[in-house]
Design a protein around this motif. Structure first.
Motif, mmCIF file in Angstrom:
data_model
loop_
_atom_site.group_PDB
_atom_site.id
_atom_site.type_symbol
_atom_site.label_atom_id
_atom_site.label_comp_id
_atom_site.label_asym_id
_atom_site.label_seq_id
_atom_site.Cartn_x
_atom_site.Cartn_y
_atom_site.Cartn_z
ATOM 1 N N GLY A 108 0.800 -1.220 -0.155
ATOM 2 C CA GLY A 108 0.002 -0.019 0.155
ATOM 3 C C GLY A 108 0.756 1.210 0.033
ATOM 4 N N GLU A 109 2.047 1.356 0.707
ATOM 5 C CA GLU A 109 2.759 2.436 0.822
ATOM 6 C C GLU A 109 3.563 2.718 -0.583
ATOM 7 N N ILE A 110 3.776 1.547 -1.252
ATOM 8 C CA ILE A 110 4.860 1.624 -2.511
ATOM 9 C C ILE A 110 3.677 2.021 -3.698
ATOM 10 N N GLU A 111 2.393 1.734 -3.728
ATOM 11 C CA GLU A 111 1.401 1.793 -4.675
ATOM 12 C C GLU A 111 1.438 3.105 -5.714
ATOM 13 N N ALA A 112 1.191 4.349 -5.012
ATOM 14 C CA ALA A 112 1.245 5.492 -5.555
ATOM 15 C C ALA A 112 2.664 6.053 -5.988
ATOM 16 N N PRO A 113 3.589 5.816 -5.177
ATOM 17 C CA PRO A 113 4.997 6.280 -5.799
ATOM 18 C C PRO A 113 5.382 5.532 -6.881
ATOM 19 N N LEU A 114 5.096 4.077 -6.858
ATOM 20 C CA LEU A 114 5.317 3.282 -8.076
ATOM 21 C C LEU A 114 4.743 3.804 -9.174
ATOM 22 N N GLU A 115 3.488 4.195 -9.253
ATOM 23 C CA GLU A 115 2.993 4.765 -10.362
ATOM 24 C C GLU A 115 3.553 6.021 -11.095
ATOM 25 N N ALA A 116 4.167 6.807 -10.010
ATOM 26 C CA ALA A 116 4.870 8.259 -10.357
ATOM 27 C C ALA A 116 6.155 7.514 -10.938
ATOM 28 N N MET A 117 6.881 6.496 -10.699
ATOM 29 C CA MET A 117 7.848 6.008 -11.175
ATOM 30 C C MET A 117 7.864 5.557 -12.638
ATOM 31 N N HIS A 118 6.612 4.903 -12.542
ATOM 32 C CA HIS A 118 6.316 4.376 -14.164
ATOM 33 C C HIS A 118 6.163 5.592 -15.176
ATOM 34 N N ALA A 119 5.511 6.562 -14.454
ATOM 35 C CA ALA A 119 5.173 7.886 -15.445
ATOM 36 C C ALA A 119 6.750 8.356 -15.687
ATOM 37 N N ASP A 120 7.636 8.364 -14.802
ATOM 38 C CA ASP A 120 8.862 8.953 -14.916
ATOM 39 C C ASP A 120 9.559 8.174 -15.992
ATOM 40 N N GLN A 121 9.430 6.805 -15.956
ATOM 41 C CA GLN A 121 10.561 5.924 -16.776
ATOM 42 C C GLN A 121 9.901 6.015 -18.235
ATOM 43 N N ILE A 122 8.577 5.867 -18.455
ATOM 44 C CA ILE A 122 7.759 5.541 -19.864
ATOM 45 C C ILE A 122 6.719 6.604 -20.028
ATOM 46 N N GLY A 123 6.706 7.441 -19.154
ATOM 47 C CA GLY A 123 5.255 8.540 -19.319
ATOM 48 C C GLY A 123 5.437 9.595 -20.505
ATOM 49 N N HIS A 124 6.344 9.587 -21.320
ATOM 50 C CA HIS A 124 6.481 10.206 -22.297
ATOM 51 C C HIS A 124 6.106 9.617 -23.689
ATOM 52 N N LEU A 125 5.640 8.426 -23.350
ATOM 53 C CA LEU A 125 5.003 7.796 -24.573
ATOM 54 C C LEU A 125 3.507 7.748 -24.476
ATOM 55 N N SER A 126 3.097 7.992 -25.741
ATOM 56 C CA SER A 126 1.353 7.921 -25.794
ATOM 57 C C SER A 126 0.664 6.473 -25.511
ATOM 58 N N GLN A 127 -0.445 6.860 -25.246
ATOM 59 C CA GLN A 127 -0.982 5.419 -24.833
ATOM 60 C C GLN A 127 -0.833 4.324 -26.413
ATOM 61 N N LYS A 128 -1.092 4.906 -27.385
ATOM 62 C CA LYS A 128 -0.909 4.343 -28.569
ATOM 63 C C LYS A 128 0.714 3.613 -28.773
ATOM 64 N N GLU A 129 1.554 4.486 -28.392
ATOM 65 C CA GLU A 129 2.789 3.955 -28.551
ATOM 66 C C GLU A 129 3.023 2.842 -27.408
ATOM 67 N N LEU A 130 2.704 2.896 -26.289
ATOM 68 C CA LEU A 130 2.556 1.999 -25.191
ATOM 69 C C LEU A 130 2.148 0.710 -25.688
ATOM 70 N N ARG A 131 1.002 0.674 -26.316
ATOM 71 C CA ARG A 131 0.417 -0.311 -26.937
ATOM 72 C C ARG A 131 1.015 -1.200 -28.031
ATOM 73 N N GLN A 132 1.782 -0.401 -28.715
ATOM 74 C CA GLN A 132 2.523 -0.835 -29.977
ATOM 75 C C GLN A 132 3.966 -1.403 -29.308
ATOM 76 N N LEU A 133 4.434 -0.658 -28.170
ATOM 77 C CA LEU A 133 5.693 -1.408 -27.589
ATOM 78 C C LEU A 133 5.238 -2.623 -27.000
ATOM 79 N N CYS A 134 4.143 -2.826 -26.036
ATOM 80 C CA CYS A 134 3.867 -3.921 -25.442
ATOM 81 C C CYS A 134 3.504 -5.093 -26.604
ATOM 82 N N GLU A 135 2.917 -4.873 -27.643
ATOM 83 C CA GLU A 135 2.616 -5.832 -28.703
ATOM 84 C C GLU A 135 4.096 -6.351 -29.246
#
Length: 151
Positions: free
Chosen positions: A108-135
């Protein structure tokens, strides 16, 4: 002028490896203040998503990255009070692992800061780009996954 890469395959592979290294450095810095490694966090999340205790060997097969010594990792998580290990009543050889209240608390303590870390890591990609990357990553990984993999 000498070519930088021997082939396009090599360039793609090394690009994946470099990306992993850059993102992993952020991840390791993130988890350090919580006293966890990324793999230990992965174990806790797997247990959180389970409706009951999970056999040790099942945990090992579901981790994002292979853990050569799952027993030692579980020893540390148990020592920290995050997991509880018990023997199966049906098969005394099997060890079952469950998340403790302390384990739920740290997640529970990690949840919100982790979401912010992921945004820092790959938040510059659009939703479409993230889907393409995952695929594309899934397609590259698929022939190398063990049969029955959840990935």
């Amino acid at each position: 002028m000498k070519r930088k890469f021997d082939s396009l395959s090599q360039e793609a592979y090394l690009s994946i490896w470099r990306t992993y290294d850059r993102l992993k450095a952020i991840e390791e810095r993130f988890f350090a203040p919580f006293g966890l490694t990324p793999q230990q966090y992965n174990v806790l999340r797997l247990l959180q998503g389970s409706e009951s205790s999970v056999p040790t060997l099942t945990i090992a097969t579901r981790l994002v990255s292979r853990a050569p010594d799952i027993t030692r990792m579980l020893d540390r998580l148990e020592q920290d009070g995050y997991v509880l290990r018990t023997r199966s009543q049906e098969d005394r050889r099997a060890v079952l692992v469950s998340l403790t209240p302390e384990g739920h608390k740290i997640l529970g303590e990690i949840e919100a800061p982790l979401e912010a870390m992921h945004a820092d890591q790959i938040g510059h990609l659009s939703q479409k780009e993230l889907r393409q990357l995952c695929e594309l990553l899934s397609k590259a990984r698929k022939p190398h996954e063990p049969e029955g993999s959840n990935w």
